[in-house]
Design a protein around this motif. Structure first.
Motif, PDB file in Angstrom:
ATOM      1  N   MET A  91       0.840  -1.199   0.000  1.00 30.68           N
ATOM      2  CA  MET A  91       0.000   0.000   0.000  1.00 30.68           C
ATOM      3  C   MET A  91       0.875   1.250   0.000  1.00 30.68           C
ATOM      4  SD  MET A  91      -2.949   1.024   2.766  1.00 30.68           S
ATOM      5  CE  MET A  91      -3.619  -0.628   2.656  1.00 30.68           C
ATOM      6  N   PRO A  92       0.547   2.255  -0.831  1.00 29.60           N
ATOM      7  CA  PRO A  92       1.296   3.517  -0.786  1.00 29.60           C
ATOM      8  C   PRO A  92       1.188   4.177   0.581  1.00 29.60           C
ATOM      9  CG  PRO A  92      -0.067   3.389  -2.764  1.00 29.60           C
ATOM     10  CD  PRO A  92      -0.459   2.237  -1.891  1.00 29.60           C
ATOM     11  N   THR A  93       2.234   4.913   0.932  1.00 31.47           N
ATOM     12  CA  THR A  93       2.282   5.517   2.264  1.00 31.47           C
ATOM     13  C   THR A  93       1.157   6.515   2.480  1.00 31.47           C
ATOM     14  OG1 THR A  93       4.690   5.268   2.223  1.00 31.47           O
ATOM     15  CG2 THR A  93       3.765   6.732   3.884  1.00 31.47           C
ATOM     16  N   ASP A  94       0.880   7.347   1.459  1.00 30.43           N
ATOM     17  CA  ASP A  94      -0.172   8.344   1.636  1.00 30.43           C
ATOM     18  C   ASP A  94      -1.536   7.699   1.830  1.00 30.43           C
ATOM     19  OD1 ASP A  94      -0.232   7.331  -0.891  1.00 30.43           O
ATOM     20  OD2 ASP A  94      -0.690   9.224  -1.885  1.00 30.43           O
ATOM     21  N   LEU A  95      -1.776   6.584   1.129  1.00 34.03           N
ATOM     22  CA  LEU A  95      -3.053   5.896   1.290  1.00 34.03           C
ATOM     23  C   LEU A  95      -3.150   5.257   2.669  1.00 34.03           C
ATOM     24  CD1 LEU A  95      -5.692   5.035  -0.042  1.00 34.03           C
ATOM     25  CD2 LEU A  95      -4.516   3.016  -0.918  1.00 34.03           C
ATOM     26  N   LEU A  96      -2.045   4.679   3.143  1.00 32.61           N
ATOM     27  CA  LEU A  96      -2.042   4.060   4.472  1.00 32.61           C
ATOM     28  C   LEU A  96      -2.300   5.099   5.555  1.00 32.61           C
ATOM     29  CD1 LEU A  96      -1.498   1.589   6.280  1.00 32.61           C
ATOM     30  CD2 LEU A  96       0.936   2.165   6.185  1.00 32.61           C
ATOM     31  N   VAL A  97      -1.625   6.243   5.448  1.00 34.02           N
ATOM     32  CA  VAL A  97      -1.794   7.289   6.461  1.00 34.02           C
ATOM     33  C   VAL A  97      -3.209   7.866   6.415  1.00 34.02           C
ATOM     34  CG1 VAL A  97      -0.989   9.562   7.191  1.00 34.02           C
ATOM     35  CG2 VAL A  97       0.655   7.834   6.480  1.00 34.02           C
ATOM     36  N   SER A  98      -3.732   8.091   5.211  1.00 39.44           N
ATOM     37  CA  SER A  98      -5.070   8.675   5.101  1.00 39.44           C
ATOM     38  C   SER A  98      -6.131   7.733   5.661  1.00 39.44           C
ATOM     39  CB  SER A  98      -5.374   9.003   3.639  1.00 39.44           C
ATOM     40  OG  SER A  98      -5.391   7.825   2.854  1.00 39.44           O
ATOM     41  N   ARG A  99      -5.983   6.432   5.416  1.00 38.05           N
ATOM     42  CA  ARG A  99      -6.945   5.476   5.971  1.00 38.05           C
ATOM     43  C   ARG A  99      -6.868   5.437   7.494  1.00 38.05           C
ATOM     44  NH1 ARG A  99      -6.474   0.190   1.944  1.00 38.05           N
ATOM     45  NH2 ARG A  99      -7.662   1.070   0.206  1.00 38.05           N
ATOM     46  N   ALA A 100      -5.650   5.474   8.012  1.00 31.12           N
ATOM     47  CA  ALA A 100      -5.497   5.457   9.468  1.00 31.12           C
ATOM     48  C   ALA A 100      -6.094   6.716  10.097  1.00 31.12           C
ATOM     49  CB  ALA A 100      -4.016   5.326   9.831  1.00 31.12           C
ATOM     50  N   VAL A 101      -5.836   7.863   9.476  1.00 29.47           N
ATOM     51  CA  VAL A 101      -6.385   9.117  10.001  1.00 29.47           C
ATOM     52  C   VAL A 101      -7.908   9.112   9.917  1.00 29.47           C
ATOM     53  CG1 VAL A 101      -6.499  11.607   9.618  1.00 29.47           C
ATOM     54  CG2 VAL A 101      -4.303  10.435   9.518  1.00 29.47           C
ATOM     55  N   GLY A 102      -8.448   8.614   8.806  1.00 30.07           N
ATOM     56  CA  GLY A 102      -9.903   8.538   8.677  1.00 30.07           C
ATOM     57  C   GLY A 102     -10.526   7.631   9.719  1.00 30.07           C
ATOM     58  N   LEU A 103      -9.874   6.497   9.999  1.00 31.28           N
ATOM     59  CA  LEU A 103     -10.384   5.585  11.022  1.00 31.28           C
ATOM     60  C   LEU A 103     -10.336   6.226  12.406  1.00 31.28           C
ATOM     61  CD1 LEU A 103     -11.373   2.752  11.806  1.00 31.28           C
ATOM     62  CD2 LEU A 103      -8.978   2.043  11.940  1.00 31.28           C
ATOM     63  N   ILE A 104      -9.236   6.915  12.706  1.00 31.83           N
ATOM     64  CA  ILE A 104      -9.105   7.566  14.017  1.00 31.83           C
ATOM     65  C   ILE A 104     -10.150   8.664  14.187  1.00 31.83           C
ATOM     66  CG2 ILE A 104      -7.577   9.002  15.424  1.00 31.83           C
ATOM     67  CD1 ILE A 104      -5.228   7.426  14.251  1.00 31.83           C
ATOM     68  N   LEU A 105     -10.351   9.464  13.147  1.00 32.80           N
ATOM     69  CA  LEU A 105     -11.358  10.524  13.240  1.00 32.80           C
ATOM     70  C   LEU A 105     -12.760   9.945  13.407  1.00 32.80           C
ATOM     71  CD1 LEU A 105     -10.132  13.087  10.547  1.00 32.80           C
ATOM     72  CD2 LEU A 105      -9.976  13.264  13.030  1.00 32.80           C
ATOM     73  N   LEU A 114     -13.559   7.070  14.855  1.00 32.27           N
ATOM     74  CA  LEU A 114     -13.684   6.583  16.235  1.00 32.27           C
ATOM     75  C   LEU A 114     -13.796   7.738  17.224  1.00 32.27           C
ATOM     76  CD1 LEU A 114     -11.079   3.661  16.157  1.00 32.27           C
ATOM     77  CD2 LEU A 114     -13.571   3.503  16.013  1.00 32.27           C
ATOM     78  N   LEU A 115     -13.095   8.833  16.947  1.00 31.53           N
ATOM     79  CA  LEU A 115     -13.177   9.995  17.833  1.00 31.53           C
ATOM     80  C   LEU A 115     -14.584  10.587  17.829  1.00 31.53           C
ATOM     81  CD1 LEU A 115     -11.719  12.031  19.649  1.00 31.53           C
ATOM     82  CD2 LEU A 115     -11.109  13.319  17.589  1.00 31.53           C
ATOM     83  N   VAL A 116     -15.168  10.728  16.650  1.00 27.51           N
ATOM     84  CA  VAL A 116     -16.541  11.244  16.560  1.00 27.51           C
ATOM     85  C   VAL A 116     -17.513  10.298  17.254  1.00 27.51           C
ATOM     86  CG1 VAL A 116     -18.405  11.791  14.942  1.00 27.51           C
ATOM     87  CG2 VAL A 116     -16.079  12.543  14.459  1.00 27.51           C
ATOM     88  N   ALA A 117     -17.308   8.995  17.091  1.00 28.19           N
ATOM     89  CA  ALA A 117     -18.195   8.017  17.720  1.00 28.19           C
ATOM     90  C   ALA A 117     -18.171   8.141  19.238  1.00 28.19           C
ATOM     91  CB  ALA A 117     -17.798   6.608  17.289  1.00 28.19           C
ATOM     92  N   ASN A 118     -16.997   8.283  19.809  1.00 33.54           N
ATOM     93  CA  ASN A 118     -16.900   8.363  21.268  1.00 33.54           C
ATOM     94  C   ASN A 118     -17.402   9.701  21.803  1.00 33.54           C
ATOM     95  OD1 ASN A 118     -15.291   5.887  22.525  1.00 33.54           O
ATOM     96  ND2 ASN A 118     -14.480   6.273  20.483  1.00 33.54           N
ATOM     97  N   LEU A 119     -17.252  10.765  21.027  1.00 31.67           N
ATOM     98  CA  LEU A 119     -17.813  12.046  21.455  1.00 31.67           C
ATOM     99  C   LEU A 119     -19.337  11.993  21.496  1.00 31.67           C
ATOM    100  CD1 LEU A 119     -15.529  14.605  19.562  1.00 31.67           C
ATOM    101  CD2 LEU A 119     -15.553  14.102  22.015  1.00 31.67           C
ATOM    102  N   LEU A 120     -19.928  11.361  20.497  1.00 38.20           N
ATOM    103  CA  LEU A 120     -21.382  11.226  20.491  1.00 38.20           C
ATOM    104  C   LEU A 120     -21.865  10.214  21.525  1.00 38.20           C
ATOM    105  CD1 LEU A 120     -22.042  11.207  16.629  1.00 38.20           C
ATOM    106  CD2 LEU A 120     -22.295  13.114  18.218  1.00 38.20           C
ATOM    107  N   LEU A 121     -20.982   9.300  21.907  1.00 39.19           N
ATOM    108  CA  LEU A 121     -21.360   8.251  22.846  1.00 39.19           C
ATOM    109  C   LEU A 121     -21.285   8.706  24.302  1.00 39.19           C
ATOM    110  CD1 LEU A 121     -22.133   5.208  22.768  1.00 39.19           C
ATOM    111  CD2 LEU A 121     -19.718   4.701  23.102  1.00 39.19           C
ATOM    112  N   ALA A 122     -20.553   9.776  24.571  1.00 38.95           N
ATOM    113  CA  ALA A 122     -20.341  10.220  25.952  1.00 38.95           C
ATOM    114  C   ALA A 122     -21.643  10.488  26.706  1.00 38.95           C
ATOM    115  CB  ALA A 122     -19.446  11.461  25.958  1.00 38.95           C
ATOM    116  N   PRO A 123     -22.634  11.185  26.135  1.00 37.83           N
ATOM    117  CA  PRO A 123     -23.881  11.398  26.894  1.00 37.83           C
ATOM    118  C   PRO A 123     -24.604  10.101  27.240  1.00 37.83           C
ATOM    119  CG  PRO A 123     -23.736  12.919  25.045  1.00 37.83           C
ATOM    120  CD  PRO A 123     -22.654  11.919  24.864  1.00 37.83           C
ATOM    121  N   ILE A 124     -24.532   9.107  26.359  1.00 34.66           N
ATOM    122  CA  ILE A 124     -25.213   7.839  26.639  1.00 34.66           C
ATOM    123  C   ILE A 124     -24.539   7.110  27.793  1.00 34.66           C
ATOM    124  CG2 ILE A 124     -25.860   5.606  25.646  1.00 34.66           C
ATOM    125  CD1 ILE A 124     -26.013   6.921  22.944  1.00 34.66           C
TER     126      ILE A 124
END
Length: 400
Positions: A87-101, A103-113
């Motif tokens: 896998m090209p480096t830019d594609l690997l980094v972009s996928r990892a960043v997208g996954l992290i973002l 998960l971050l949005v999911a946990n922010l929305l999950l905090a009130p629950i």
């Protein structure tokens, strides 16, 4: 050289050791779970049977499950490592960043629950919501990074050379290309991608695939052939450009495929690639980026200028009584004045003008009466079309 060879020979052994260690860890974990799991059984059951035999049975069962889980994990690890290596480096980094973002949005929305005071059976809502939200937003972030990965990287690295060139207007960022059914069936899109004429991701909407599938199942032989040809081309593009070709499964509401493609183009900000003149006009009315394949082909045709001399075969009569029709090598029609009597012959002609319209180009010419017919008036097999421009004609010694 010896050191490099030793390193290369050492790598398979280290991989084998890691895989063996993974199996051992899963085996120990499964055995320990079975050994300790005997305490979870009801005491009444343990009073009726030999607890030691039950413990050994659970330990053996846990060990077997651990080995199976270890083998599955080892297989998944091998596939993941293979993808990471290729896998090209830019594609690997972009996928990892997208996954992290995601998960971050999911946990922010999950905090009130998670802060809700739930008790009893309703407390299961918290872990269930956590699993569903993390899975959904994680996959969503991964897929968004798949399509808009390079743009996402520029947000985190605005000082990169590419970002600076884009900001200065020197470099235009590549937009995703959204293929219409017409260009897929046409087939020339394969050559355009292969020669690098189309940059960025190539998106094929699900509605386009559905339309080609309907054509493939049609009772009409011509439509069935077009549909199968389009699906075959998509499979070839998938094999050749696996990472660039993206299937967009979003289903838009619309009257037809064209409306859904326009909505997809508007949502993604990509460029619609089509051979349909009417669809291209509608896209331009909506201020969408569009690439008309027919216009591109016309733009790449060689130009002929008034005064150019050509030798062409008059193949048929024109609309007027005195006109004849010939064709250039690229298929452009040439209307020749006073050439009806020369049908079937190759004659020297002089270009007098051209007419350009969205559907193509038409060239007008007249017979060059100063030159004799090629091959004595009839077409010769060895006669080659010659082209000469009066503007670029080199003067002869006599004229000097």
């Amino acid at each position: 050289m010896m050191h490099a060879a030793f390193k290369r020979g050492e790598q398979p052994g280290s991989n084998t050791m890691v895989e063996a260690l993974i199996l051992i860890l899963f085996l120990i974990s499964g055995s320990a779970t079975g050994w300790m799991g005997v305490h979870l059984l009801p005491q009444e059951l343990l009073d009726d049977v030999n607890a030691q035999w039950v413990r050994l049975g659970l330990t053996a069962t846990g060990a077997g499950i651990g080995i199976v889980a270890g083998l599955v994990f080892r297989r998944l690890r091998q596939q993941l490592m293979q993808q990471v290596r290729t896998m090209p480096t830019d594609l690997l980094v972009s996928r990892a960043v997208g996954l992290i973002l995601g998960l971050l949005v999911a946990n922010l929305l999950l905090a009130p629950i998670l802060l809700l005071p739930l008790a009893g059976a309703s407390s299961l809502v918290k872990p269930l919501a956590a699993i569903l939200s993390n899975g959904f937003f994680g996959v969503l972030g991964y897929n968004l990074a798949e399509v808009h990965g390079r743009t996402l990287l520029r947000l985190f690295n605005p000082t990169s050379t590419e970002a600076l060139l884009v900001a200065d207007g020197v470099l235009t960022p590549a937009t995703a290309k959204i293929l219409d059914t017409s260009v897929i069936i046409d087939g020339r899109i394969r050559g355009m991608i292969g020669c690098g004429l189309l940059e960025g991701k190539v998106i094929v909407a699900q509605t386009v695939i559905d339309e080609m599938q309907q054509l493939s199942d049609s009772n009409n032989l011509e439509k069935r052939g077009k549909g199968r040809r389009g699906l075959k081309l998509l499979n070839e593009l998938r094999e050749a450009y696996e990472r660039r070709l993206v299937i967009n499964t979003t289903r838009y509401d619309g009257a037809g495929t064209d409306d859904r493609l326009l909505q997809l183009t508007e949502d993604t900000g990509g460029t619609l690639v089509t051979a349909d003149f009417n669809l291209a006009q509608v896209a331009r009315l909506k201020s969408l980026k569009v690439m008309n394949l027919s216009e591109l082909v016309i733009a790449l045709r060689p130009e002929v200028q008034p005064g150019d001399e050509l030798n062409l075969k008059i193949v048929r009569e024109g609309k007027e009584d005195h006109q004849g029709v010939a064709y250039l090598e690229d298929g452009t029609m040439v209307v020749v004045e006073n050439a009806r009597s020369a049908i079937g012959e190759r004659r020297p002609i002089v270009i007098t003008g051209a007419l350009q319209n969205p559907s193509g180009r038409m060239v007008f010419a007249r017979l060059n009466k100063d030159s004799a017919p090629v091959g004595g008036g009839k077409e010769s097999r060895n006669a080659q079309p010659a082209r000469k421009s009066k503007n670029n004609e080199r003067p002869t010694p006599e004229s000097r």
